[in-house]
Design a protein around this motif. Structure first.
Motif, PDB file in Angstrom:
ATOM      1  N   THR A  13     -13.579  -4.737  -2.545  1.00  0.00           N
ATOM      2  CA  THR A  13     -13.329  -3.311  -2.699  1.00  0.00           C
ATOM      3  C   THR A  13     -12.338  -2.866  -1.637  1.00  0.00           C
ATOM      4  O   THR A  13     -12.287  -3.416  -0.543  1.00  0.00           O
ATOM      5  N   ARG A  14     -11.558  -1.893  -2.003  1.00  0.00           N
ATOM      6  CA  ARG A  14     -10.498  -1.419  -1.109  1.00  0.00           C
ATOM      7  C   ARG A  14     -10.704   0.047  -0.779  1.00  0.00           C
ATOM      8  O   ARG A  14     -11.199   0.816  -1.582  1.00  0.00           O
ATOM      9  N   GLY A  15     -10.269   0.396   0.375  1.00  0.00           N
ATOM     10  CA  GLY A  15     -10.253   1.789   0.789  1.00  0.00           C
ATOM     11  C   GLY A  15      -9.057   2.013   1.683  1.00  0.00           C
ATOM     12  O   GLY A  15      -8.638   1.119   2.408  1.00  0.00           O
ATOM     13  N   THR A  16      -8.459   3.193   1.598  1.00  0.00           N
ATOM     14  CA  THR A  16      -7.308   3.508   2.431  1.00  0.00           C
ATOM     15  C   THR A  16      -7.710   4.605   3.403  1.00  0.00           C
ATOM     16  O   THR A  16      -8.258   5.622   3.007  1.00  0.00           O
ATOM     17  N   ARG A  17      -7.457   4.383   4.657  1.00  0.00           N
ATOM     18  CA  ARG A  17      -7.760   5.351   5.710  1.00  0.00           C
ATOM     19  C   ARG A  17      -6.498   5.566   6.540  1.00  0.00           C
ATOM     20  O   ARG A  17      -5.666   4.682   6.658  1.00  0.00           O
ATOM     21  N   ARG A  18      -6.404   6.746   7.120  1.00  0.00           N
ATOM     22  CA  ARG A  18      -5.295   7.038   8.009  1.00  0.00           C
ATOM     23  C   ARG A  18      -5.839   7.189   9.424  1.00  0.00           C
ATOM     24  O   ARG A  18      -6.839   7.867   9.640  1.00  0.00           O
ATOM     25  N   PRO A  57     -13.491  -6.272 -13.295  1.00  0.00           N
ATOM     26  CA  PRO A  57     -13.827  -5.393 -12.173  1.00  0.00           C
ATOM     27  C   PRO A  57     -13.525  -3.928 -12.497  1.00  0.00           C
ATOM     28  O   PRO A  57     -12.628  -3.615 -13.293  1.00  0.00           O
ATOM     29  N   GLY A  58     -14.266  -3.053 -11.855  1.00  0.00           N
ATOM     30  CA  GLY A  58     -14.134  -1.622 -12.107  1.00  0.00           C
ATOM     31  C   GLY A  58     -12.741  -1.080 -11.886  1.00  0.00           C
ATOM     32  O   GLY A  58     -12.278  -0.220 -12.625  1.00  0.00           O
ATOM     33  N   ILE A  59     -12.029  -1.583 -10.878  1.00  0.00           N
ATOM     34  CA  ILE A  59     -10.690  -1.070 -10.576  1.00  0.00           C
ATOM     35  C   ILE A  59      -9.725  -1.313 -11.738  1.00  0.00           C
ATOM     36  O   ILE A  59      -8.834  -0.508 -11.985  1.00  0.00           O
ATOM     37  N   LEU A  60      -9.918  -2.405 -12.472  1.00  0.00           N
ATOM     38  CA  LEU A  60      -9.072  -2.658 -13.642  1.00  0.00           C
ATOM     39  C   LEU A  60      -9.626  -1.967 -14.881  1.00  0.00           C
ATOM     40  O   LEU A  60      -8.867  -1.465 -15.709  1.00  0.00           O
ATOM     41  N   ALA A  61     -10.934  -1.953 -15.026  1.00  0.00           N
ATOM     42  CA  ALA A  61     -11.545  -1.351 -16.214  1.00  0.00           C
ATOM     43  C   ALA A  61     -11.223   0.139 -16.305  1.00  0.00           C
ATOM     44  O   ALA A  61     -11.035   0.663 -17.411  1.00  0.00           O
ATOM     45  N   ARG A  62     -11.137   0.816 -15.164  1.00  0.00           N
ATOM     46  CA  ARG A  62     -10.838   2.257 -15.173  1.00  0.00           C
ATOM     47  C   ARG A  62      -9.453   2.560 -15.728  1.00  0.00           C
ATOM     48  O   ARG A  62      -9.214   3.631 -16.255  1.00  0.00           O
ATOM     49  N   HIS A  63      -8.516   1.626 -15.576  1.00  0.00           N
ATOM     50  CA  HIS A  63      -7.131   1.871 -15.963  1.00  0.00           C
ATOM     51  C   HIS A  63      -6.715   1.118 -17.222  1.00  0.00           C
ATOM     52  O   HIS A  63      -5.564   1.219 -17.637  1.00  0.00           O
ATOM     53  N   ASP A  79     -19.222 -25.565  -4.101  1.00  0.00           N
ATOM     54  CA  ASP A  79     -20.617 -25.135  -3.974  1.00  0.00           C
ATOM     55  C   ASP A  79     -21.152 -24.494  -5.248  1.00  0.00           C
ATOM     56  O   ASP A  79     -22.279 -24.028  -5.280  1.00  0.00           O
ATOM     57  N   GLY A  80     -20.332 -24.441  -6.308  1.00  0.00           N
ATOM     58  CA  GLY A  80     -20.776 -23.869  -7.580  1.00  0.00           C
ATOM     59  C   GLY A  80     -20.432 -22.402  -7.761  1.00  0.00           C
ATOM     60  O   GLY A  80     -20.705 -21.831  -8.807  1.00  0.00           O
ATOM     61  N   SER A  81     -19.827 -21.783  -6.747  1.00  0.00           N
ATOM     62  CA  SER A  81     -19.425 -20.381  -6.892  1.00  0.00           C
ATOM     63  C   SER A  81     -18.048 -20.311  -7.555  1.00  0.00           C
ATOM     64  O   SER A  81     -17.299 -21.281  -7.579  1.00  0.00           O
ATOM     65  N   TRP A  82     -17.748 -19.160  -8.109  1.00  0.00           N
ATOM     66  CA  TRP A  82     -16.466 -18.923  -8.772  1.00  0.00           C
ATOM     67  C   TRP A  82     -15.691 -17.873  -7.993  1.00  0.00           C
ATOM     68  O   TRP A  82     -16.253 -16.862  -7.578  1.00  0.00           O
ATOM     69  N   LEU A  83     -14.407 -18.089  -7.806  1.00  0.00           N
ATOM     70  CA  LEU A  83     -13.511 -17.081  -7.258  1.00  0.00           C
ATOM     71  C   LEU A  83     -12.492 -16.797  -8.351  1.00  0.00           C
ATOM     72  O   LEU A  83     -11.828 -17.715  -8.846  1.00  0.00           O
ATOM     73  N   VAL A  84     -12.394 -15.541  -8.746  1.00  0.00           N
ATOM     74  CA  VAL A  84     -11.580 -15.175  -9.904  1.00  0.00           C
ATOM     75  C   VAL A  84     -10.543 -14.141  -9.494  1.00  0.00           C
ATOM     76  O   VAL A  84     -10.874 -13.122  -8.874  1.00  0.00           O
ATOM     77  N   HIS A  85      -9.279 -14.417  -9.843  1.00  0.00           N
ATOM     78  CA  HIS A  85      -8.176 -13.481  -9.604  1.00  0.00           C
ATOM     79  C   HIS A  85      -7.808 -12.877 -10.954  1.00  0.00           C
ATOM     80  O   HIS A  85      -7.531 -13.603 -11.908  1.00  0.00           O
ATOM     81  N   VAL A  86      -7.827 -11.537 -11.026  1.00  0.00           N
ATOM     82  CA  VAL A  86      -7.568 -10.833 -12.283  1.00  0.00           C
ATOM     83  C   VAL A  86      -6.420  -9.862 -12.062  1.00  0.00           C
ATOM     84  O   VAL A  86      -6.340  -9.204 -11.024  1.00  0.00           O
ATOM     85  N   ARG A  87      -5.529  -9.775 -13.062  1.00  0.00           N
ATOM     86  CA  ARG A  87      -4.391  -8.856 -12.941  1.00  0.00           C
ATOM     87  C   ARG A  87      -4.102  -8.198 -14.286  1.00  0.00           C
ATOM     88  O   ARG A  87      -4.249  -8.813 -15.346  1.00  0.00           O
ATOM     89  N   GLN A  88      -3.708  -6.915 -14.200  1.00  0.00           N
ATOM     90  CA  GLN A  88      -3.387  -6.157 -15.406  1.00  0.00           C
ATOM     91  C   GLN A  88      -2.632  -4.892 -15.004  1.00  0.00           C
ATOM     92  O   GLN A  88      -3.029  -4.190 -14.069  1.00  0.00           O
ATOM     93  N   ASN A  89      -1.555  -4.594 -15.738  1.00  0.00           N
ATOM     94  CA  ASN A  89      -0.775  -3.363 -15.524  1.00  0.00           C
ATOM     95  C   ASN A  89      -0.393  -3.150 -14.063  1.00  0.00           C
ATOM     96  O   ASN A  89      -0.624  -2.098 -13.494  1.00  0.00           O
ATOM     97  N   HIS A  90       0.177  -4.148 -13.440  1.00  0.00           N
ATOM     98  CA  HIS A  90       0.654  -4.075 -12.057  1.00  0.00           C
ATOM     99  C   HIS A  90      -0.468  -3.874 -11.042  1.00  0.00           C
ATOM    100  O   HIS A  90      -0.224  -3.460  -9.918  1.00  0.00           O
ATOM    101  N   ARG A  91      -1.694  -4.164 -11.442  1.00  0.00           N
ATOM    102  CA  ARG A  91      -2.839  -4.129 -10.528  1.00  0.00           C
ATOM    103  C   ARG A  91      -3.423  -5.532 -10.471  1.00  0.00           C
ATOM    104  O   ARG A  91      -3.421  -6.245 -11.463  1.00  0.00           O
ATOM    105  N   ALA A  92      -3.950  -5.880  -9.328  1.00  0.00           N
ATOM    106  CA  ALA A  92      -4.594  -7.186  -9.185  1.00  0.00           C
ATOM    107  C   ALA A  92      -5.791  -7.046  -8.250  1.00  0.00           C
ATOM    108  O   ALA A  92      -5.798  -6.212  -7.347  1.00  0.00           O
ATOM    109  N   CYS A  93      -6.791  -7.860  -8.499  1.00  0.00           N
ATOM    110  CA  CYS A  93      -7.949  -7.874  -7.629  1.00  0.00           C
ATOM    111  C   CYS A  93      -8.650  -9.217  -7.796  1.00  0.00           C
ATOM    112  O   CYS A  93      -8.263 -10.029  -8.634  1.00  0.00           O
TER     113      CYS A  93
END
Length: 138
Positions: A13-18, A57-63, A79-93
């Motif tokens: 998850t991402r957040g932007t702070r100043r 992921p929610g960040i892609l599903a919303r858009h 170890d049996g875990s999955w790491l998944v990179h997903v991209r759509q409409n100039h967004r990636a997560c």
């Protein structure tokens, strides 16, 4: 306790702070789903694979617009875990899918409310000392 298997999904998850005029992009892993699986460890692994190949992921599903399918690269770690990179409409997560066996659970317990006398004592004496930190026994 009988074996109770779960499929856990964590998202970056991402957040932007100043701060001081600088924009900071903060990332952290958050547990977004915990799905119980009836069956054995191999059943849980099959459900985890399905999640790795189909979860959005929610960040892609919303858009996303109807009919769009995101691009996906799914990596199965040793170890049996999955790491998944997903991209759509100039967004990636990315997100992580793991199987886990529930070995312990405890319900939350609230302390009784403080009396007026305890509140006054707390105000005058200051806060109570923190409990000692956990240390290994042995």
């Amino acid at each position: 306790m009988a074996d109770r298997w779960y499929v856990l999904i964590e998202e970056d998850t991402r957040g932007t702070r100043r701060a001081d005029g600088v924009e900071l992009r903060l990332h952290h892993w958050t547990l977004v789903a915990s799905h119980p699986v009836s069956g054995t460890e191999s059943d849980a692994r099959a459900v985890a694979e399905d999640a790795a190949l189909h979860f959005v992921p929610g960040i892609l599903a919303r858009h996303a617009r109807p009919g769009e399918t995101p691009g996906r690269s799914a990596f199965l770690a040793g170890d049996g875990s999955w790491l998944v990179h997903v991209r759509q409409n100039h967004r990636a997560c990315h997100f992580r899918v793991t199987t886990a066996r529930l070995v312990h659970t405890r319900e939350e317990r609230q302390a009784p409310p403080k009396s007026l006398k305890e509140k006054v004592r707390h105000a005058l004496d200051g806060p109570e000392p923190l409990p000692a930190p956990w240390t290994p026994q042995g």
